[in-house]
Structures are given as structure tokens and as C-alpha cells.
Design a protein around this motif. Structure first.
Motif, PDB file in Angstrom:
ATOM      1  N   LYS A  43       0.829  -1.209   0.000  1.00  0.00           N
ATOM      2  CA  LYS A  43       0.000   0.000   0.000  1.00  0.00           C
ATOM      3  C   LYS A  43       0.867   1.264   0.000  1.00  0.00           C
ATOM      4  O   LYS A  43       0.372   2.360   0.258  1.00  0.00           O
ATOM      5  N   ASN A  45       2.013   3.098  -2.185  1.00  0.00           N
ATOM      6  CA  ASN A  45       1.665   4.155  -3.137  1.00  0.00           C
ATOM      7  C   ASN A  45       0.368   4.851  -2.775  1.00  0.00           C
ATOM      8  O   ASN A  45      -0.032   5.811  -3.434  1.00  0.00           O
ATOM      9  N   GLU A  46      -0.316   4.394  -1.733  1.00  0.00           N
ATOM     10  CA  GLU A  46      -1.600   4.985  -1.357  1.00  0.00           C
ATOM     11  C   GLU A  46      -1.353   6.088  -0.339  1.00  0.00           C
ATOM     12  O   GLU A  46      -1.498   5.897   0.859  1.00  0.00           O
ATOM     13  N   LYS A  47      -0.991   7.240  -0.839  1.00  0.00           N
ATOM     14  CA  LYS A  47      -0.596   8.320   0.043  1.00  0.00           C
ATOM     15  C   LYS A  47      -1.561   9.496   0.030  1.00  0.00           C
ATOM     16  O   LYS A  47      -1.243  10.556   0.546  1.00  0.00           O
ATOM     17  N   PHE A  49      -5.612  10.430   0.931  1.00  0.00           N
ATOM     18  CA  PHE A  49      -6.921  10.001   1.407  1.00  0.00           C
ATOM     19  C   PHE A  49      -7.602  11.157   2.109  1.00  0.00           C
ATOM     20  O   PHE A  49      -6.984  12.179   2.395  1.00  0.00           O
ATOM     21  N   GLU A 325      -9.739   1.800  -0.432  1.00  0.00           N
ATOM     22  CA  GLU A 325      -8.430   2.253  -0.865  1.00  0.00           C
ATOM     23  C   GLU A 325      -7.788   3.138   0.211  1.00  0.00           C
ATOM     24  O   GLU A 325      -8.434   4.002   0.786  1.00  0.00           O
ATOM     25  N   ALA A 326      -6.540   2.901   0.463  1.00  0.00           N
ATOM     26  CA  ALA A 326      -5.742   3.669   1.426  1.00  0.00           C
ATOM     27  C   ALA A 326      -6.151   3.467   2.877  1.00  0.00           C
ATOM     28  O   ALA A 326      -5.701   4.190   3.763  1.00  0.00           O
ATOM     29  N   THR A 329      -3.098   2.915   5.179  1.00  0.00           N
ATOM     30  CA  THR A 329      -2.382   4.146   5.471  1.00  0.00           C
ATOM     31  C   THR A 329      -3.173   5.001   6.449  1.00  0.00           C
ATOM     32  O   THR A 329      -2.627   5.582   7.388  1.00  0.00           O
TER      33      THR A 329
END
Length: 431
Positions: A43, A45-47, A49, A325-326, A329
Motif C-alpha cells: 500500500k 503508493n496509497e498516500k 486520502f 483504498e488507502a 495508510t
């Protein structure tokens, strides 16, 4: 809509302010909340949100929270896209965003709203994230719903009794009473001060008469047993009978809500009143007595018999995470924001909102704030959730109860009849 707005107005009495939502980014999903994302994390690249927060829409709170966000986003290379809503629209807007899968990330939530948002079935269980976070058991309870840890506690307090030590001293009260019997006797002594002093600025307007619930619990009413409403039992009748006696003896005053109580207390015309920990700021700000802050003393609610646990209603904010998604994070961000020592120290130092971890409460900042330290030890420690919060109709339930208690106070119903009616009407709302 009617129920939501009614609750919002009630929350304003407790010191809640406008809400906002922001498209925000977060931090690492690594075990330590202050570590950056591991390069091999799927994860990583999930920066980006969203983070919804009413504090971002407050004049005093926005720069504090924005500063925390800047700290963590800079460290982990995150992107922040703030979006805000007016306070009165927040809960409805947040619900629409979550229901429509448009909110990706985390959100600040009043603990009273947790059940309503949880009903959408889209919140992540943060039980694993809460482990080893150092949160107090009371703080963790504030984020629990139907056996799941759906929120990480950001600030935890309660609604309890606050006294003016100077007025108590003038009445010869050197120690606050432990039992109901002694409390009533102390109120009589305070009444003897004269000068228009209200011994106890208890809530007597419908808008805030829900405060009676924790006096009912003090007398032994559980309020709810599973899905069975217990209001109408002997304990609830006894509690309201006692409240009516205080009213008739002018130990409490008519037509008082949280705003009125704060005003009376700030003017030195009330010796005791109920408030959340954040009420201190409003009382001091508007008081002509520049020494009032030194006279404030939070105390445990009197109990029916010595040895009972004092009752208080939990108050606070949690951070929830929406699955999707995300979410990983966002979960690490939520843990960092609520348990990182530097982050919680800054939050407390600038907004006086108590931390939720054992380490935070033991910090020098809290230790050097006698009011917060005493409030946490005497009131928050034994506080519990309002059991009706788990129902979407909780605001209607509180209003039904308040209207029946007021009927008793003005003499249009007996305590037994009023509590029977209240119990039946609330039971009809249980789903």
C-alpha cells in the motif's frame, strides 16, 4: 434530519464546534506509528486520502490540527486536499460521503455519532491498531460499538460536576460530599449563602434534561438491559422524585440549560454545575472574575451509598477509518494522531483537550494542569457511554425522557407515571 439537528444543538451545549471535511493524506502502516512506509509495503503508493475533521473548521483548532497534518504529511510525502462543511451540515454530509463510497480514509467523530455511522457497515475494525497503543480502558470504550473497536480515541473526557471552591468554602464545605444524602445537605448549606446563589445549576430545560440519565444510573437504574428499556423501574422513579425535591426546595433552578448554567457559574451565582471538560474555557472567558480558573474544581458525582462507582457520561472524539483504498495508510495515520507522544502533547498544550493514552495522561503537561488532572482522575475514570447511543433514534429517546422529567418538575405528572410513560415511549423507538 430532525433527529440529527436536535443532537447537533445538544452537542453545541457541550462545547462542540463546527465540523469540516478534508481530503487529507496519512502516514505509515508500520507497527510503530512514527515510522515511514516500508518500501515493500503493497500500500506504499496509497498516500492520498480524505480526513474529515470539525476541528479544521474552528478558528482556534484549525491551525493546531493543520500543523499536525503538515508534520506527518511532510515526513511521509503525503498530499493534503482540505475540504470543509459548515458544522450543521457535517454529520449528514459525512454520512452521504461514506454511504456513497466517496470518503476514502479517516474521519474525526463525536463518540455519540459512532453508532449512526457504524450502521452503514463501512467502518474498519481498528482492534489490531489499538493494541499496544497505550490507550486507557475508558478511552478505548469510547470507540467501541457492538464488540468492535471502530474508533481510536483522540480525546476522552466526560460530563461531570464542576464546583466553585470559594463558594463551597464560604458555606463551610471543606470536602465535597460522597453520598447523595450528604450532597443534598451541602446544597442546603449553599442555599444559605443567599445573594441569589443557585446551589446546583442543574439542567431543567428539555434541551439538556438528558443529564438526569446519569442521576438515574446513580440511583441504580441501568437505563437499558439488552434491548429492554428499564426506565420506569423503582430506581428511575426514585431518582426523579429526588430531583423534583431539589427543584421544589429551590436547590436547583427552573429553565436552566448548559448555556445558562455556564453563565450563572461564570458570574459566581452558581456553586455547582454539569459540564464537559471543554466547558472550562467558555466559563473563564466570559466571567468577570479573573481568578475564577483557580476556583474551579471538578468532583466525582455523589453516589447512593459509600463504595459505589461515581457515574458520568463519556464525552470525546474518535478517529474512524473507512474500509477501501488507502485504509491501511489511514489506519496508521489514525494511530499516530491519537497515540504519538509528540502529537498528543501538542494537541493538549494548544487546545486543552485531554489525551487518551496512559503516557499522555502522565505527561508533565497534564500533571501541571490541576483541572485536567483532577477531571481525569475523579470523573473520566469511571465514565461510561450513554447506552441509547447505539440506536439511530437516540436523540428522540433523550427528548422523550427529558419531556417527561420536565412534566414532573412543573407538577403536571407524578414521577411514577412520567417514568412509566417515558420507558414505554423509548421502548417503542428501540429497533
Amino acid at each position: 434530519m430532525t433527529t440529527a439537528y436536535s443532537r447537533r444543538r445538544m452537542l453545541q451545549f457541550l462545547g462542540a464546534a463546527g465540523l469540516g471535511a478534508a481530503g487529507l493524506a496519512a502516514c505509515a502502516p508500520a507497527p510503530k506509528e512514527t515510522e515511514p512506509l516500508a518500501a515493500d509495503d503493497p500500500k506504499a503508493n496509497e498516500k492520498t486520502f480524505s480526513f474529515a475533521s470539525w476541528t479544521l473548521n474552528e478558528e482556534a483548532g484549525k491551525p493546531v490540527v493543520q500543523g499536525l497534518l503538515d508534520t506527518i504529511t511532510t515526513k511521509d510525502g503525503l498530499t493534503v486536499n482540505p475540504v470543509s462543511y459548515p458544522y450543521n451540515e457535517y454529520l449528514n454530509q459525512l454520512t452521504l460521503q461514506v454511504r456513497g463510497d466517496k470518503l476514502v480514509g479517516a474521519a474525526q467523530l463525536d463518540i455519540a455519532w459512532l453508532g449512526a455511522l457504524a450502521a452503514l457497515g463501512k467502518l474498519r475494525d481498528l482492534g489490531d491498531a489499538a493494541k499496544d497503543g497505550g490507550y486507557t480502558s475508558t478511552a478505548l470504550e469510547s470507540g467501541q460499538y457492538e464488540g468492535k473497536q471502530l474508533g481510536l480515541p483522540w480525546t476522552t473526557g466526560a460530563i461531570g460536576l464542576v464546583t466553585n471552591k470559594e463558594l463551597l468554602s464560604r458555606a463551610g464545605i471543606t470536602e465535597f460530599p460522597e453520598t447523595i444524602e450528604d450532597f443534598e445537605a451541602a446544597l442546603v448549606e449553599l442555599k444559605g449563602l443567599g445573594g441569589g446563589v443557585v446551589p446546583y445549576a442543574a439542567s431543567t430545560k428539555v434541551a439538556q434534561l438528558k443529564d438526569i440519565l446519569f442521576w438515574m444510573k446513580t440511583f441504580g437504574c441501568t437505563l437499558l438491559d439488552g434491548d429492554r428499556v428499564t426506565i420506569g423501574d423503582d430506581a428511575s422513579v426514585e431518582a426523579v422524585t429526588w430531583y423534583k425535591k431539589l427543584y421544589d426546595q429551590k436547590l436547583i433552578a427552573p429553565d436552566v440549560d448548559r448555556f445558562d448554567a455556564r453563565a450563572l457559574f461564570g458570574q459566581g451565582r452558581a456553586a455547582i454545575y454539569d459540564d464537559a471538560i471543554v466547558g472550562k474555557g467558555a466559563v473563564i472567558k466570559d466571567s468577570p472574575d479573573k481568578q475564577l480558573a483557580d476556583k474551579l474544581d471538578p468532583v466525582a458525582r455523589p453516589v447512593l451509598k459509600s463504595g459505589d462507582d461515581p457515574q458520568a457520561q463519556l464525552w470525546g472524539h474518535v478517529i474512524v477509518v473507512v474500509e477501501g483504498e488507502a485504509a491501511n495508510t489511514a489506519t496508521s495515520f489514525a494511530r499516530w494522531l491519537t497515540s504519538d507522544q509528540a502529537a498528543t502533547d501538542e494537541f493538549f498544550a494548544k487546545l486543552a483537550l485531554p489525551p487518551t493514552t496512559e503516557k499522555g495522561l502522565a505527561s508533565d503537561a497534564v500533571a501541571n494542569d490541576p483541572f485536567t488532572k483532577a477531571f481525569s482522575e475523579r470523573i473520566t475514570k469511571t465514565a461510561s457511554q450513554n447506552p441509547f447511543w447505539r440506536f439511530p433514534e437516540y436523540a428522540q429517546m433523550e427528548t422523550v425522557i427529558a419531556e417527561q422529567v420536565q412534566a414532573v418538575l412543573i407538577g403536571s405528572s407524578s414521577p411514577a407515571d412520567a417514568m412509566t410513560t417515558a420507558g414505554e415511549q423509548v421502548q417503542a423507538l428501540v429497533k
